[in-house]
Motif scaffolding. Sequence first.
Motif, PDB file in Angstrom:
ATOM      1  N   HIS A  58       0.858  -1.184   0.000  1.00  0.00           N
ATOM      2  CA  HIS A  58       0.000   0.000   0.000  1.00  0.00           C
ATOM      3  C   HIS A  58       0.897   1.238   0.000  1.00  0.00           C
ATOM      4  O   HIS A  58       1.595   1.498   0.969  1.00  0.00           O
ATOM      5  CB  HIS A  58      -0.882  -0.025   1.247  1.00  0.00           C
ATOM      6  CG  HIS A  58      -1.862   1.093   1.324  1.00  0.00           C
ATOM      7  ND1 HIS A  58      -3.190   0.937   1.046  1.00  0.00           N
ATOM      8  CD2 HIS A  58      -1.701   2.396   1.630  1.00  0.00           C
ATOM      9  CE1 HIS A  58      -3.809   2.087   1.177  1.00  0.00           C
ATOM     10  NE2 HIS A  58      -2.933   2.989   1.538  1.00  0.00           N
ATOM     11  N   GLN A  60       0.905   5.353  -0.562  1.00  0.00           N
ATOM     12  CA  GLN A  60      -0.045   6.460  -0.619  1.00  0.00           C
ATOM     13  C   GLN A  60       0.693   7.775  -0.779  1.00  0.00           C
ATOM     14  O   GLN A  60       1.606   8.087  -0.023  1.00  0.00           O
ATOM     15  CB  GLN A  60      -0.902   6.458   0.651  1.00  0.00           C
ATOM     16  CG  GLN A  60      -1.929   7.555   0.628  1.00  0.00           C
ATOM     17  CD  GLN A  60      -3.023   7.327   1.656  1.00  0.00           C
ATOM     18  OE1 GLN A  60      -3.419   6.198   1.918  1.00  0.00           O
ATOM     19  NE2 GLN A  60      -3.491   8.391   2.240  1.00  0.00           N
ATOM     20  N   THR A 129     -12.006  -4.636  -0.870  1.00  0.00           N
ATOM     21  CA  THR A 129     -11.477  -3.505  -1.641  1.00  0.00           C
ATOM     22  C   THR A 129     -10.465  -3.931  -2.683  1.00  0.00           C
ATOM     23  O   THR A 129     -10.262  -3.223  -3.668  1.00  0.00           O
ATOM     24  CB  THR A 129     -10.791  -2.467  -0.724  1.00  0.00           C
ATOM     25  OG1 THR A 129      -9.791  -3.134   0.029  1.00  0.00           O
ATOM     26  CG2 THR A 129     -11.764  -1.803   0.198  1.00  0.00           C
ATOM     27  N   ARG A 241      -5.982   4.110  -6.968  1.00  0.00           N
ATOM     28  CA  ARG A 241      -7.209   4.743  -6.517  1.00  0.00           C
ATOM     29  C   ARG A 241      -6.920   6.217  -6.258  1.00  0.00           C
ATOM     30  O   ARG A 241      -5.981   6.544  -5.544  1.00  0.00           O
ATOM     31  CB  ARG A 241      -7.660   4.052  -5.218  1.00  0.00           C
ATOM     32  CG  ARG A 241      -8.825   4.690  -4.530  1.00  0.00           C
ATOM     33  CD  ARG A 241     -10.121   4.296  -5.189  1.00  0.00           C
ATOM     34  NE  ARG A 241     -11.194   5.165  -4.785  1.00  0.00           N
ATOM     35  CZ  ARG A 241     -12.152   4.826  -3.932  1.00  0.00           C
ATOM     36  NH1 ARG A 241     -12.152   3.625  -3.413  1.00  0.00           N
ATOM     37  NH2 ARG A 241     -13.104   5.669  -3.616  1.00  0.00           N
ATOM     38  N   GLU A 253      -3.756   6.342  -3.924  1.00  0.00           N
ATOM     39  CA  GLU A 253      -3.402   5.079  -3.268  1.00  0.00           C
ATOM     40  C   GLU A 253      -3.013   4.097  -4.346  1.00  0.00           C
ATOM     41  O   GLU A 253      -3.767   3.851  -5.277  1.00  0.00           O
ATOM     42  CB  GLU A 253      -4.609   4.505  -2.527  1.00  0.00           C
ATOM     43  CG  GLU A 253      -4.995   5.225  -1.286  1.00  0.00           C
ATOM     44  CD  GLU A 253      -6.399   4.833  -0.870  1.00  0.00           C
ATOM     45  OE1 GLU A 253      -6.764   3.652  -1.065  1.00  0.00           O
ATOM     46  OE2 GLU A 253      -7.123   5.703  -0.391  1.00  0.00           O
ATOM     47  N   THR A 255      -2.039   0.247  -4.691  1.00  0.00           N
ATOM     48  CA  THR A 255      -1.935  -1.007  -3.952  1.00  0.00           C
ATOM     49  C   THR A 255      -1.607  -2.121  -4.918  1.00  0.00           C
ATOM     50  O   THR A 255      -2.010  -2.113  -6.087  1.00  0.00           O
ATOM     51  CB  THR A 255      -3.244  -1.350  -3.221  1.00  0.00           C
ATOM     52  OG1 THR A 255      -4.272  -1.436  -4.187  1.00  0.00           O
ATOM     53  CG2 THR A 255      -3.596  -0.327  -2.186  1.00  0.00           C
ATOM     54  N   SER A 525     -15.588  -3.200   7.903  1.00  0.00           N
ATOM     55  CA  SER A 525     -14.698  -2.289   8.620  1.00  0.00           C
ATOM     56  C   SER A 525     -14.151  -2.974   9.862  1.00  0.00           C
ATOM     57  O   SER A 525     -14.758  -3.862  10.435  1.00  0.00           O
ATOM     58  CB  SER A 525     -15.447  -1.025   8.997  1.00  0.00           C
ATOM     59  OG  SER A 525     -16.095  -1.208  10.211  1.00  0.00           O
ATOM     60  N   PRO A 538      -1.968   4.895   6.894  1.00  0.00           N
ATOM     61  CA  PRO A 538      -3.059   4.995   5.919  1.00  0.00           C
ATOM     62  C   PRO A 538      -3.704   3.647   5.645  1.00  0.00           C
ATOM     63  O   PRO A 538      -4.898   3.570   5.367  1.00  0.00           O
ATOM     64  CB  PRO A 538      -2.363   5.531   4.671  1.00  0.00           C
ATOM     65  CG  PRO A 538      -1.102   6.108   5.136  1.00  0.00           C
ATOM     66  CD  PRO A 538      -0.705   5.346   6.336  1.00  0.00           C
ATOM     67  N   LYS A 542      -7.538   2.813   6.160  1.00  0.00           N
ATOM     68  CA  LYS A 542      -8.312   2.229   5.071  1.00  0.00           C
ATOM     69  C   LYS A 542      -9.150   1.058   5.593  1.00  0.00           C
ATOM     70  O   LYS A 542     -10.304   0.885   5.215  1.00  0.00           O
ATOM     71  CB  LYS A 542      -7.319   1.740   4.008  1.00  0.00           C
ATOM     72  CG  LYS A 542      -7.884   1.556   2.650  1.00  0.00           C
ATOM     73  CD  LYS A 542      -8.017   2.853   1.926  1.00  0.00           C
ATOM     74  CE  LYS A 542      -9.039   2.673   0.829  1.00  0.00           C
ATOM     75  NZ  LYS A 542      -9.672   3.919   0.456  1.00  0.00           N
ATOM     76  N   GLU A 545     -12.319   2.081   7.312  1.00  0.00           N
ATOM     77  CA  GLU A 545     -13.417   2.641   6.528  1.00  0.00           C
ATOM     78  C   GLU A 545     -14.533   1.635   6.408  1.00  0.00           C
ATOM     79  O   GLU A 545     -14.317   0.432   6.436  1.00  0.00           O
ATOM     80  CB  GLU A 545     -12.918   2.993   5.114  1.00  0.00           C
ATOM     81  CG  GLU A 545     -12.264   4.324   5.021  1.00  0.00           C
ATOM     82  CD  GLU A 545     -11.684   4.563   3.646  1.00  0.00           C
ATOM     83  OE1 GLU A 545     -12.077   3.842   2.709  1.00  0.00           O
ATOM     84  OE2 GLU A 545     -10.824   5.449   3.525  1.00  0.00           O
ATOM     85  N   ASN A 547     -16.442  -0.305   4.351  1.00  0.00           N
ATOM     86  CA  ASN A 547     -16.541  -0.799   2.981  1.00  0.00           C
ATOM     87  C   ASN A 547     -17.601  -1.876   2.901  1.00  0.00           C
ATOM     88  O   ASN A 547     -17.663  -2.757   3.752  1.00  0.00           O
ATOM     89  CB  ASN A 547     -15.207  -1.384   2.541  1.00  0.00           C
ATOM     90  CG  ASN A 547     -14.203  -0.302   2.265  1.00  0.00           C
ATOM     91  OD1 ASN A 547     -14.489   0.646   1.544  1.00  0.00           O
ATOM     92  ND2 ASN A 547     -13.048  -0.403   2.888  1.00  0.00           N
TER      93      ASN A 547
END
Lengths: 648, 586
Positions: A58, A60, A129, A241, A253, A255, A525, A538, A542, A545, A547
Amino acid sequence: MAALCRRFTGFHFLLVLVSLSISSLVFGDWIGDDEGEQFTEELLLKPLPDRKVLAHFHFQSTAHPSPDSGHHHHLFPKAIAQLIWNRAPCDAVGHFMVQKFQIRDLELSFTQGRWNYENWGGSDPISSTNAKPPGVELWATFNVPVVEIDTTWKNLTHALSGLFCSSINFLESSTSYTTPSFVFGLNVSNIRYGALPREAVCTENLTPWLKLLPCRDKAGLATLLDRPSIYKGYYHSQKLRLTSTKLSGIILEQTLTIVLQPNIQRNSAHSLLDGAIQPSWSISSMFKRNLTGSCVLARTSRILVELEKNIVSKLEELGHGGSWSNSLLDLSPNPFRVIKEVNPFPEESNSILFEYVNSKEYEPLDVGIKWKLPFVWSSPHAPFHASRFLMGSGTERGSIAISLQSTKSDEYFRSKSNECRMQAVVFQVVPWYVKVYYHTLQIFIDQKLQNLSDVIEKIRVTPSEDKKLPGTLELVLGYPCTVQSVALTLDFDKGFLHIHEYPPDANQGFDIPSALVTFPNLHSSRIYIGDDSSVHSPLLLKFQEKNVVLSYTEVLLVPFTTPDFSMPYNVITFTCTVLALYFGSLLNVLRRRIGEEERLMRSKDANKRGLIPSIVSKITSKLRGMPGSKPLLIFAVVLSVLFHYIVN
Amino acid sequence: MLAFHGKIAISQHPREPFLPPPLPFRYPWTMRRIITLDPDVKFMCTLPFSWTMTEKLRSKLLFEELVLLSDICLSIYEVIFTGLQGTLLLVGDDNIIFSSLMGIGKWGDLKFLNSMETTLSLYYISFPSTARRRSIKRVHRETSGDERGEDALGGAPAKECAEASGGRVYTVVVVEREDDLGVRVVVGKHRHAWIVGKISENDVVSLIGKVFVKYFMNGGKKVGELAKGIGEFVPVGADGSVVLSFSLLNADPSDWVYDWKFKEMSNIMLTPFVKALTPIANISIESQVLYHTPKLSQSYWDEKSSSHIFSIRDLPFFVNSNEWHLDTSIIAAGRSKVLQFVVYAPSASECPLLLQLPNGEISMTNSFISPMWGGVIIWNPPHCAGDSHNTLPPQVRLSPIELQKIFQVFLAQLRMLFGLKSNYIDSSETGISKFLDSESGFTEWELDVLYRHHACFNLHSCVTTLESLAKLVQSLPRMIIMDEIGKQVKFSLEAANLAQRNASLGIYDSSASSSRQAKVLAEDAFFHPSIMSISYSSIEHYFAIYMPFFAPVALHVLLAAIKELKRYKRERAKYLAFISEKAKMD
């Protein structure tokens, strides 16, 4: 110069601090900070139940909003910022006057392989995700007037295909993208979605993706990306993203999710158990590279190792709560910190994250797990497993079926089964040449045909238009949680394509992009025990969040009738032959004087005859006793057909 | 059909007793012959029609006008330079009459330009305008200080002269005065120069000639030098835009990381430059900082200067196109041009890094340009001894003073990339004492040179593009050409004509911009997508399609025609014989 010196002293002071406690992750006056540009890198490693390992990179980059966006950058990739910001016309001095971002959200993924929802998990943040359909998937929401969206989308596809060396520009044509209305949670018209299921993903797509990182693969976590080892994996998905808002600027982002099979390291002590025991692995054994140091431009650089809650519950049974060195497994080296998940259900165990800080050191950071005992566990599943298949045979018609099978995993739904109602959203895009009859939609629940109005809560159908629009089906299903299986069927006819519309290798068949099934009242989440420093991550942010749990179905391969591509020439030659024959015979009939010819023949009779007429007359006399033009005609036909056959 | 069958049936009645047919005592010109020859004749007649039916849609390109334009462009330099107008202003104490007489007498010599009719007009001090007199007096007073003289000249007289002639006028002022410094020749930042001091008439004439020809006309280059490498110093994309991309490269960020405040400095130093070049190109400026970008070739350690030396010989291997990912601009898509300006901060292992000239000296600016690509500056960090034991590299922002120095080199590089000299220090042997600088980096007369040069190049490339388009179109007669292309060609020619008119009037900036427009339109026409995807069907294709029909049909028709002709001859002979016999009998 004075400022320079001050900076140096400040830096030395910081050095002392860092050497005192490595935990200090805030490295002070970092490049780009006051310009509002930051970069972080993180890697999540997770053992999977089927003897594989998930590695999730990941990266960012963030750029705070400034009038220079797209022109002057320090860490943030300039090309991406130029993509987001509107290219307004210059004024006389060459400065861009009106700055306005045109893309609010963008997600582009390149995937090879299919995410195994049964073994690798279906309801955790990674699967919701980063599990993506095979090939390329692109969706974007725009911040431009509605009339300009399609042009912006076209420009975007071209820019992206240039940036990533791929054929994303095929999404430019209106037959390949669509406007979903409520699948992505937003009831908006400024979203565009397109997928290319057949796009092959390889290093030529990874290299430009790495170019967007300030250190590329020269330093930091990205040095692990050894091409042969990562492309040998079972699943490979690189994603980009972009989110841009007026307040927070642009967040990029990047990934990379890979599922690798670690090599089995023979352990002499447990040689008998080797078959059953999980393979031990470490970063250097999986990636064939050593990790030495971080990217100096990264604000944070850390590695996280996740143990799923099913492993943790087993560990708790064995009496070692959150320890990393126990009778079951050995995590080496010692982690810097342990981050625990907080679960809304206190009786259940939670997943654990072990954190490693990747700082500039001389010995490589070789994180790895050594398993000591055979151990079997399962990943958290989504409540329903979605799959899609074709029914029917022949090249004329068929039907598509989407089935949702209960995984019987979630105790939560089982417990309050009576009042619980499940929602599932199905989103399916079908190319125009697959002519779906939406009125044939049938829904079976537990093998029983249902009345559509009982099951469907909301439906939106955009019928396909020949050579213009793909067909789109968006459907919200509502059914009780106790249901074992849900199945949808749709009939379709296979259309005919113009000869120019067939792709190369048309006999392989045509791909229908993956359907998307989401469960809007389920979220993936995770909440972690409130530690201030975890907020800096981050990746963990993430994970926190909300999702929606979702799963992509398989790509369908529909065989089509493919014409013989030399057909036009065959048709031309055959028709022309027939016409020429007709014309020739007609001309002969009109021209020849049969009586006169007979007289001539008779007068000449046997004495004066050419070679060919004599042969012809012999043949004709042998074929039929009677003279005349009919056998001649037949002979001419045979001859000319033979001639054409040879010519062709 | 049935009728024909019937005929056949009747004629094929073999069992009936044979009746001798009547002899052909008619002239042998019957229906059958007409039928046989009909398809031949018709085919021949319709062949041209069918050929034109397979012709493709072709817009009418203005070939005639193109030819005209290319004729004009043969003498393009002359066309552009006829607009050069000069003024000689003589300022003296009492002996003005003498000077003016001298001037008139010697203008003939100044016509060294042969075909180029440089019109130089002479202004007398006795002009009625009191304002002029006043300002000229001021000139007289203040030419002792160059800058102030510049102001005085930039004011009233030059403007008035310009208005009088309608275009831009170059002025040389000769101030006759005793001066301790001897003769001073100063080229100003507008369109004028002045000569101060006691000087003989011959020298005045040759000095004026030098100033006009060498500087005002050719921008400090030798005559013809600009014309030779015409495309080399026009770094403008085919769509008339240039992206100046500035990159700060940190060769190895583990040693040190440098950053810059580009925007602020660029506003101060680059904006006037961009403004001055607006008629030539659409210029946009971008900057980025890149990391892990080592150079390609190795330098060697020099004990004497205690630095790493990189010799000019290896310069082609300095730019590392594998690792320097400079080209990440989306704005510069299509046919526009990117000029890369690179500041290279070497790693600790090769610091300080110096460039060595072929004569063994060290480069003053430590930088080089590559025409049409851009420039590279090597910037050595002040403290080269990198502490390799640090766990964290120092992260420093370039100070404004350092950045200003870098930008000065950038400006000099830009001037060179656009074909001007970076400075005129070397040209002092020509007798010019001083050149005044302008804030934008270009003096007005330099800009005029640039505009003329670009206008000339643009027109040249416009004509060559259109010519090659015309050649292409003529060589492929079966190619589709859209109306739009014809329109673009027409507009391009119009813009080119406008550019020429403006140039001959001496309005160089608008001439440059309309010539740019002409070039862009010509390029647009040439690279029109409908041309790129030529729908060109070859003659073989037609052959393959029509052959299966026409070959067998032609076989039948020709055979029938031959047979009929033979029969006609035979029958005619018989008929003629019969006629003659009959005549004998009669």
